[in-house]
Motif scaffolding. Structure first.
Motif, PDB file in Angstrom:
ATOM      1  N   ALA A   1       0.901  11.085  -9.492  1.00 28.30           N
ATOM      2  CA  ALA A   1       1.935  11.990 -10.041  1.00 28.30           C
ATOM      3  C   ALA A   1       2.588  11.496 -11.489  1.00 28.30           C
ATOM      4  CB  ALA A   1       2.976  11.812  -8.874  1.00 28.30           C
ATOM      5  N   ILE A   2       2.492  10.108 -11.498  1.00 29.92           N
ATOM      6  CA  ILE A   2       3.240   9.658 -12.848  1.00 29.92           C
ATOM      7  C   ILE A   2       2.455  10.014 -14.053  1.00 29.92           C
ATOM      8  CG2 ILE A   2       3.814   7.493 -14.314  1.00 29.92           C
ATOM      9  CD1 ILE A   2       5.874   7.924 -11.973  1.00 29.92           C
ATOM     10  N   ILE A   3       1.075   9.964 -13.682  1.00 24.28           N
ATOM     11  CA  ILE A   3      -0.013  10.155 -14.732  1.00 24.28           C
ATOM     12  C   ILE A   3       0.051  11.636 -15.181  1.00 24.28           C
ATOM     13  CG2 ILE A   3      -2.570  10.502 -15.153  1.00 24.28           C
ATOM     14  CD1 ILE A   3      -2.909   8.148 -13.550  1.00 24.28           C
ATOM     15  N   ASP A   4       0.351  12.324 -14.136  1.00 27.78           N
ATOM     16  CA  ASP A   4       0.554  14.146 -14.383  1.00 27.78           C
ATOM     17  C   ASP A   4       1.824  14.328 -14.963  1.00 27.78           C
ATOM     18  OD1 ASP A   4      -2.200  14.534 -13.330  1.00 27.78           O
ATOM     19  OD2 ASP A   4      -1.203  14.929 -11.244  1.00 27.78           O
ATOM     20  N   GLU A   5       2.774  13.673 -14.682  1.00 31.11           N
ATOM     21  CA  GLU A   5       4.127  13.932 -15.309  1.00 31.11           C
ATOM     22  C   GLU A   5       4.042  13.522 -16.899  1.00 31.11           C
ATOM     23  OE1 GLU A   5       7.376  11.590 -13.853  1.00 31.11           O
ATOM     24  OE2 GLU A   5       7.189  12.694 -11.749  1.00 31.11           O
ATOM     25  N   ASN A   6       3.454  12.551 -16.968  1.00 26.05           N
ATOM     26  CA  ASN A   6       2.964  12.051 -18.406  1.00 26.05           C
ATOM     27  C   ASN A   6       2.015  12.604 -19.421  1.00 26.05           C
ATOM     28  OD1 ASN A   6       5.334   9.778 -19.065  1.00 26.05           O
ATOM     29  ND2 ASN A   6       4.400   9.377 -17.079  1.00 26.05           N
ATOM     30  N   GLU A   7       1.395  13.585 -18.601  1.00 32.61           N
ATOM     31  CA  GLU A   7       0.097  14.275 -19.104  1.00 32.61           C
ATOM     32  C   GLU A   7      -0.771  13.385 -19.476  1.00 32.61           C
ATOM     33  OE1 GLU A   7       2.327  16.435 -22.006  1.00 32.61           O
ATOM     34  OE2 GLU A   7       2.818  18.188 -20.927  1.00 32.61           O
ATOM     35  N   GLY A   8      -1.017  12.340 -18.997  1.00 36.61           N
ATOM     36  CA  GLY A   8      -2.243  11.564 -18.898  1.00 36.61           C
ATOM     37  C   GLY A   8      -1.905  10.454 -20.040  1.00 36.61           C
ATOM     38  N   LYS A   9      -0.705  10.472 -20.595  1.00 38.06           N
ATOM     39  CA  LYS A   9      -0.440   9.511 -21.896  1.00 38.06           C
ATOM     40  C   LYS A   9       0.019   8.158 -21.277  1.00 38.06           C
ATOM     41  CE  LYS A   9       0.072  13.149 -25.329  1.00 38.06           C
ATOM     42  NZ  LYS A   9       0.980  14.441 -24.722  1.00 38.06           N
ATOM     43  N   ILE A  10      -0.738   7.513 -20.637  1.00 38.35           N
ATOM     44  CA  ILE A  10      -0.462   6.281 -20.172  1.00 38.35           C
ATOM     45  C   ILE A  10      -1.585   5.198 -20.775  1.00 38.35           C
ATOM     46  CG2 ILE A  10      -0.530   4.849 -18.063  1.00 38.35           C
ATOM     47  CD1 ILE A  10       1.823   6.863 -18.019  1.00 38.35           C
ATOM     48  N   ALA A  11      -0.986   4.083 -21.559  1.00 39.31           N
ATOM     49  CA  ALA A  11      -1.805   3.099 -22.431  1.00 39.31           C
ATOM     50  C   ALA A  11      -2.511   2.347 -21.420  1.00 39.31           C
ATOM     51  CB  ALA A  11      -0.995   2.424 -23.125  1.00 39.31           C
ATOM     52  N   ALA A  12      -2.159   2.025 -20.122  1.00 42.47           N
ATOM     53  CA  ALA A  12      -2.871   1.088 -19.300  1.00 42.47           C
ATOM     54  C   ALA A  12      -2.187   1.197 -17.668  1.00 42.47           C
ATOM     55  CB  ALA A  12      -2.835  -0.466 -19.637  1.00 42.47           C
ATOM     56  N   ILE A  13      -2.869   0.657 -16.640  1.00 42.51           N
ATOM     57  CA  ILE A  13      -2.515   0.801 -15.524  1.00 42.51           C
ATOM     58  C   ILE A  13      -2.701  -0.780 -14.910  1.00 42.51           C
ATOM     59  CG2 ILE A  13      -2.363   1.374 -12.986  1.00 42.51           C
ATOM     60  CD1 ILE A  13      -3.448   4.074 -13.861  1.00 42.51           C
ATOM     61  N   ILE A  14      -1.675  -1.309 -14.437  1.00 41.64           N
ATOM     62  CA  ILE A  14      -1.826  -2.602 -13.952  1.00 41.64           C
ATOM     63  C   ILE A  14      -1.457  -2.647 -12.567  1.00 41.64           C
ATOM     64  CG2 ILE A  14      -1.088  -5.247 -14.103  1.00 41.64           C
ATOM     65  CD1 ILE A  14       0.039  -4.333 -16.997  1.00 41.64           C
ATOM     66  N   MET A  15      -2.329  -2.957 -11.557  1.00 41.88           N
ATOM     67  CA  MET A  15      -2.174  -3.034 -10.309  1.00 41.88           C
ATOM     68  C   MET A  15      -2.126  -4.629  -9.703  1.00 41.88           C
ATOM     69  SD  MET A  15      -4.360   0.062  -8.879  1.00 41.88           S
ATOM     70  CE  MET A  15      -3.501   0.013  -7.268  1.00 41.88           C
ATOM     71  N   ILE A  16      -1.027  -4.542  -8.709  1.00 40.56           N
ATOM     72  CA  ILE A  16      -0.759  -6.000  -8.198  1.00 40.56           C
ATOM     73  C   ILE A  16      -0.805  -6.009  -6.865  1.00 40.56           C
ATOM     74  CG2 ILE A  16       0.541  -8.063  -8.462  1.00 40.56           C
ATOM     75  CD1 ILE A  16       1.655  -5.452 -10.333  1.00 40.56           C
ATOM     76  N   ASP A  17      -1.872  -6.727  -6.148  1.00 41.53           N
ATOM     77  CA  ASP A  17      -2.196  -6.771  -4.831  1.00 41.53           C
ATOM     78  C   ASP A  17      -2.314  -8.145  -4.233  1.00 41.53           C
ATOM     79  OD1 ASP A  17      -2.322  -5.742  -2.156  1.00 41.53           O
ATOM     80  OD2 ASP A  17      -4.307  -4.803  -2.610  1.00 41.53           O
ATOM     81  N   ALA A  18      -2.240  -8.175  -3.095  1.00 41.58           N
ATOM     82  CA  ALA A  18      -2.903  -9.590  -2.370  1.00 41.58           C
ATOM     83  C   ALA A  18      -4.309  -9.615  -2.075  1.00 41.58           C
ATOM     84  CB  ALA A  18      -1.918  -9.782  -0.935  1.00 41.58           C
ATOM     85  N   ALA A  19      -5.106 -10.429  -2.385  1.00 42.63           N
ATOM     86  CA  ALA A  19      -6.482 -10.435  -2.137  1.00 42.63           C
ATOM     87  C   ALA A  19      -6.996 -11.500  -1.330  1.00 42.63           C
ATOM     88  CB  ALA A  19      -7.217 -10.042  -3.208  1.00 42.63           C
ATOM     89  N   MET A  20      -8.034 -11.228  -0.545  1.00 46.43           N
ATOM     90  CA  MET A  20      -8.713 -12.226   0.376  1.00 46.43           C
ATOM     91  C   MET A  20      -8.992 -13.453  -0.575  1.00 46.43           C
ATOM     92  SD  MET A  20      -8.756 -12.086   3.133  1.00 46.43           S
ATOM     93  CE  MET A  20      -7.387 -11.109   3.783  1.00 46.43           C
TER      94      MET A  20
END
Lengths: 377, 135
Positions: A261-280
């Motif tokens: 939804a955020i990507i579509d709202e900004n018409e794809g003008k996103i410089a980077a995505i950073i995901m944070i998660d717990a990992a094994m």
């Protein structure tokens, strides 16, 4: 004279021993033969005994889980009737995965099945605990899911134990005995998760959500599909859309839908995505260690990962991942101090990635993945 | 859950306990008898009684400890969860046990120093790690 008589006595005793030594020899041969023919069977019984011991423990944990779930429902939900029967029925629920002989479109089928399951669970919780508010209902749902997992683990181990006993097949017993320590660890983790869910305490899996919460605290948030919130936060001269599952109820949200939804709202003008998660984490690695990489850092059945990957592919958006290492026990039990402290380290790492991988004035998405139980925004 | 479990799974059979204590009593009797026979210079019988007594005591105590271990194994220890409440204005901090309804970033009680609303900034548990043996 006394020494001589004592020696004579010793000699008589030795002769007595020699007289009966054939008994010891015979005993040795009998044991030898028994072990040749029945060695494997004896080994099998030893293994069965070990599985039986663990099964007792699993039964205890499962019963405690059921008890905690019922007590919590009675305490929070104030039901008119006794919820025991309904809880017992809930613990036996199952979900059938979609057919994947023709894999095209299986993700959407899986998503639909999961949505149906989610709605069904929420409805059941509403019926069980009519007085519970939204946050409490989410926590109750999580509590019941943990009790359900324990019930399932117990049933699987019992199945193999009884099957092994019935068939006396070494291989059936051996395979369950070999993985038993890992299963027990998981069961113990779920047992500690039960209390955490019942009381609404943050769990280790919420590391990503905690990072996002720390970043968005003090900024205005708005709701996103589904069960997520987003805040627009200025970081290092960039505009960051910080996403997390809505807390403080036990909820993981649909991060995939929110990112799309955020990507579509900004018409794809996103410089980077950073995901944070717990990992094994692997054995030997420190709990709360922060590591960095690329890719969609999100667990679960894979629907959200698929959606994020589809969206970033459409606009060729680079995706980075920051993970907080922990084991399964830490992930579902109340959050450890090491994991809590690692949130600040993860924020530093995010800022570093933003500075290195984007330019001033760019837009970035920061998605804190994980269960938001006990974590507000 | 940190309490000693008291359900059917953990209940110790009285029959088993009776056998264990009977064996223990008989073994101790054998040991006492052994000392009497030593006094009478009947070393063979004394030796056998000593052997039987020691084996009996060792076996019964082993079984007793195993039963105790089984009950202890069923305990699920949960370390206490602490909540940290902080005043963002003056930095005053309270650390207390977790209470139902607490969550991170919840506005809590008023600050004792500056009468501002305090904020729950941390909820966690502390675990004492066992020493690692890997290099």
């Amino acid at each position: 004279m006394a020494i001589v008589s004592a020696l004579q006595n010793q000699l008589i005793q030795l002769q007595l021993f020699e007289e009966y030594s054939w008994i010891f020899n015979l005993l040795f041969y009998v044991i030898f033969v028994v072990f040749i023919f029945y060695g494997q069977r004896i080994q099998m019984y030893v293994m069965l005994r070990e599985v039986e011991g663990s099964l007792y423990k699993l039964k205890y944990i499962k019963d405690e889980g059921r008890k905690i779930a019922i007590e919590t429902i009675k305490e929070i939900g104030k039901p008119q009737t006794d919820p025991t029967g309904r809880v017992d029925r809930f613990l036996e629920y199952f979900t059938i995965a979609p057919q994947s002989l023709d894999p095209a479109g299986v993700v959407w089928k899986l998503e639909h099945i999961l949505d149906v399951r989610d709605v069904r669970f929420k409805d059941e919780v509403k019926l069980m605990a009519p007085a519970a508010d939204e946050t409490q209902a989410y926590n109750l749902e999580n509590t019941l899911e943990a009790a359900m997992a324990l019930n399932y683990i117990y049933k699987i181990i019992r199945h193999f134990y009884l099957l092994g006993k019935k068939t006396l097949s070494l291989y059936i017993i051996m395979q369950i005995q070999m993985i038993l320590p890992l299963i027990m660890r998981e069961a113990e983790a779920y047992a500690s998760a039960l209390k955490a869910f019942a009381y609404g305490q943050p769990i280790g899996d919420g590391a990503g959500a905690l990072v996002a919460a720390k970043l968005m605290y003090g900024y205005e948030t708005r709701k996103m599909p589904k069960d997520c919130v987003v805040a627009t936060v200025p970081i290092e001269g960039r505009t960051a859309f910080v996403i997390k599952a809505e807390g403080p109820g036990g909820n993981v949200g649909k991060i995939g839908d929110a990112v799309k939804a955020i990507i579509d709202e900004n018409e794809g003008k996103i410089a980077a995505i950073i995901m944070i998660d717990a990992a094994m984490k692997l054995e030997g690695e420190e709990v709360g260690e922060v590591a960095e990489g690329v890719g969609a850092a999100i667990g679960g059945p894979g629907v959200d990962q698929f959606k994020i990957e589809e969206s970033i592919l459409k606009y060729r958006i680079p995706i980075n991942a920051v993970i907080v290492r922990e084991d399964i026990g830490d992930a579902v039990s109340p959050m450890r101090k090491e994991i809590f402290d690692s949130a600040d380290k993860a924020i530093d790492r995010i800022k570093q990635v933003i500075l290195e991988r984007t330019k001033e004035g760019d837009k970035v998405i920061i998605a804190g993945v994980g269960n938001s139980i006990g974590i507000g925004q | 859950m940190s309490k000693t479990p008291q359900n059917a799974t953990t209940r110790i059979s009285t029959f088993v306990l009776l056998i264990i204590f009977l064996t223990l009593a008989l073994s101790l009797t054998a040991l006492i008898l052994a000392t009497t026979f030593f006094g009478q210079d009947n070393k063979i019988i004394a030796g056998y009684l000593l052997l039987i007594g020691f084996i009996g005591v060792a076996l019964s105590t082993y079984v007793l400890f195993q039963i105790r271990k089984r009950v202890l194994r069923l305990r699920i220890e949960l370390p206490p969860i602490v909540t940290t409440i902080e005043c963002r204005k003056c930095g005053f901090k309270i650390v207390r046990e977790f209470q139902r309804g607490d969550y991170i970033f919840k506005k809590g009680e008023l600050c004792q120093k500056c009468n501002e609303n305090m904020l729950i900034t941390a909820i966690y548990r502390e675990v004492k790690e066992k020493e690692k043996t890997a290099p």
